[in-house]
Design a protein around this motif. Structure first.
Motif, PDB file in Angstrom:
ATOM      1  N   GLN A 187       3.534 -38.707  18.498  1.00  0.00           N
ATOM      2  CA  GLN A 187       2.295 -39.319  18.019  1.00  0.00           C
ATOM      3  C   GLN A 187       2.578 -40.451  17.019  1.00  0.00           C
ATOM      4  O   GLN A 187       1.986 -41.532  17.097  1.00  0.00           O
ATOM      5  CB  GLN A 187       1.396 -38.266  17.355  1.00  0.00           C
ATOM      6  CG  GLN A 187       0.838 -37.241  18.314  1.00  0.00           C
ATOM      7  CD  GLN A 187       1.793 -36.074  18.569  1.00  0.00           C
ATOM      8  OE1 GLN A 187       2.985 -36.147  18.218  1.00  0.00           O
ATOM      9  NE2 GLN A 187       1.281 -35.007  19.179  1.00  0.00           N
ATOM     10  N   GLN A 211       5.775 -31.888  27.240  1.00  0.00           N
ATOM     11  CA  GLN A 211       5.837 -33.246  26.692  1.00  0.00           C
ATOM     12  C   GLN A 211       4.983 -34.207  27.513  1.00  0.00           C
ATOM     13  O   GLN A 211       4.376 -35.131  26.969  1.00  0.00           O
ATOM     14  CB  GLN A 211       7.277 -33.750  26.662  1.00  0.00           C
ATOM     15  CG  GLN A 211       8.147 -33.146  25.585  1.00  0.00           C
ATOM     16  CD  GLN A 211       9.527 -33.778  25.563  1.00  0.00           C
ATOM     17  OE1 GLN A 211      10.120 -34.049  26.602  1.00  0.00           O
ATOM     18  NE2 GLN A 211      10.048 -34.005  24.370  1.00  0.00           N
ATOM     19  N   GLN A 214       1.515 -34.111  26.222  1.00  0.00           N
ATOM     20  CA  GLN A 214       1.391 -34.854  24.964  1.00  0.00           C
ATOM     21  C   GLN A 214       1.283 -36.351  25.222  1.00  0.00           C
ATOM     22  O   GLN A 214       0.431 -37.035  24.638  1.00  0.00           O
ATOM     23  CB  GLN A 214       2.617 -34.599  24.080  1.00  0.00           C
ATOM     24  CG  GLN A 214       2.756 -33.209  23.516  1.00  0.00           C
ATOM     25  CD  GLN A 214       4.020 -33.102  22.671  1.00  0.00           C
ATOM     26  OE1 GLN A 214       4.241 -33.919  21.772  1.00  0.00           O
ATOM     27  NE2 GLN A 214       4.854 -32.119  22.957  1.00  0.00           N
TER      28      GLN A 214
END
Length: 289
Positions: A187, A211, A214
């Motif tokens: 992020q 992942q 994300q």
């Protein structure tokens, strides 16, 4: 590094004797010991493909000939191309005709062939990969695993073989990899990349499906699936469902290429195109002596 710089570096290796304090400093003149033994004359010969493949070299070859001639202060040989870059050739195809002084051509031969055989090899291997996935929508791309100094030329050869280029360097796109993620969160890195001006393409490498989720939430431009098995790649394509472009890299070879392409990924990046390709066998056919 420019093509001219590469050619001159290669010619230095072949024609310039390393100087030392014991040498007479008249120093950097071009020397071809064996070539100096032959009688000077004008010859015409052919550049011929000795195996099937994709040719690259219509700009490189005449530059090598011209730079070699300049080293000896002799007239430039002519290079008359019959085949253009990116064209397929069969064995025994004549690619070009060369006309000039024998000693100049002899001095230029190895440097010229070293470069164009290698670049043609890159294009030939790329074409093999491209042809194998032609029934899918997958695009074959290169990587930064290139020969130092030859990146621009090798990436040009990939395009001649029907592939596309990934990043040219570390300056033209963001690719957040595992070694970056080891020191900061995805992020945070994505946010910092988005603050860059001017904007650059933003890609995140993922090793697993967690992942992947994300990266999807962060709405990056491209997600790279690194060293994933075909079953995981297929699941990733299903989860993404067109919301983001997907690239596969790592562990890709001719043995699994079609299976990867048939999962529906957008890009397949292959380091072997530039770091492991065999040369395309090209040679100069001289008249009978």
């Amino acid at each position: 590094m420019t093509l001219l710089s590469i050619i001159n570096l290669a010619l230095d290796e072949d024609l310039i004797e390393p100087t030392s304090p014991s040498h007479d400093p008249g120093g950097d003149r071009a020397v071809d010991l064996t070539g100096s033994l032959v009688e000077q004359r004008i010859i015409q010969l052919d550049l011929v493909a000795r195996a099937p493949g994709v040719f690259v070299g219509e700009t490189v070859a005449p530059l090598v000939l011209a730079q070699t001639a300049a080293r000896f202060d002799r007239p430039h040989p002519t290079f008359s191309a019959i085949i253009t870059d990116g064209a397929r050739v069969e064995a025994n195809t004549t690619i070009a005709s060369i006309r000039g002084e024998l000693r100049t051509v002899l001095a230029a031969e190895r440097t010229m062939l070293n470069l164009i055989c290698h670049l043609s090899g890159v294009a030939t291997m790329t074409r093999t990969y491209v042809d194998m996935v032609a029934h899918t929508s997958a695009i074959i791309r290169d990587t930064r695993k290139t020969t130092p100094g030859l990146r621009a030329q090798e990436k040009y050869a990939v395009r001649c073989g029907g592939g596309e280029n990934h990043r040219l360097g570390l300056w033209d796109a963001f690719l957040i990899k595992d070694n970056h993620l080891a020191f900061s969160s995805m992020q945070d890195l994505v946010a910092r990349a988005r603050g860059h001006q001017p904007p650059r393409p933003l890609e995140v490498e993922v090793d697993n499906l967690d992942q992947l989720e994300q990266a999807l939430e962060l709405e990056v431009d491209l997600i790279l699936l690194d060293n994933m098995r075909v079953a995981a790649i297929k699941e990733a394509v299903e989860r993404v469902a067109g919301r983001c472009r997907l690239e596969v890299s790592g562990g890709v070879g001719l043995y699994n290429l079609q299976a990867i392409a048939e999962t529906g990924v957008d890009y397949i990046s292959v380091g072997a195109l530039t770091h492991s390709c065999p040369i395309l066998d090209l040679g100069l056919d001289y008249p009978q002596v």
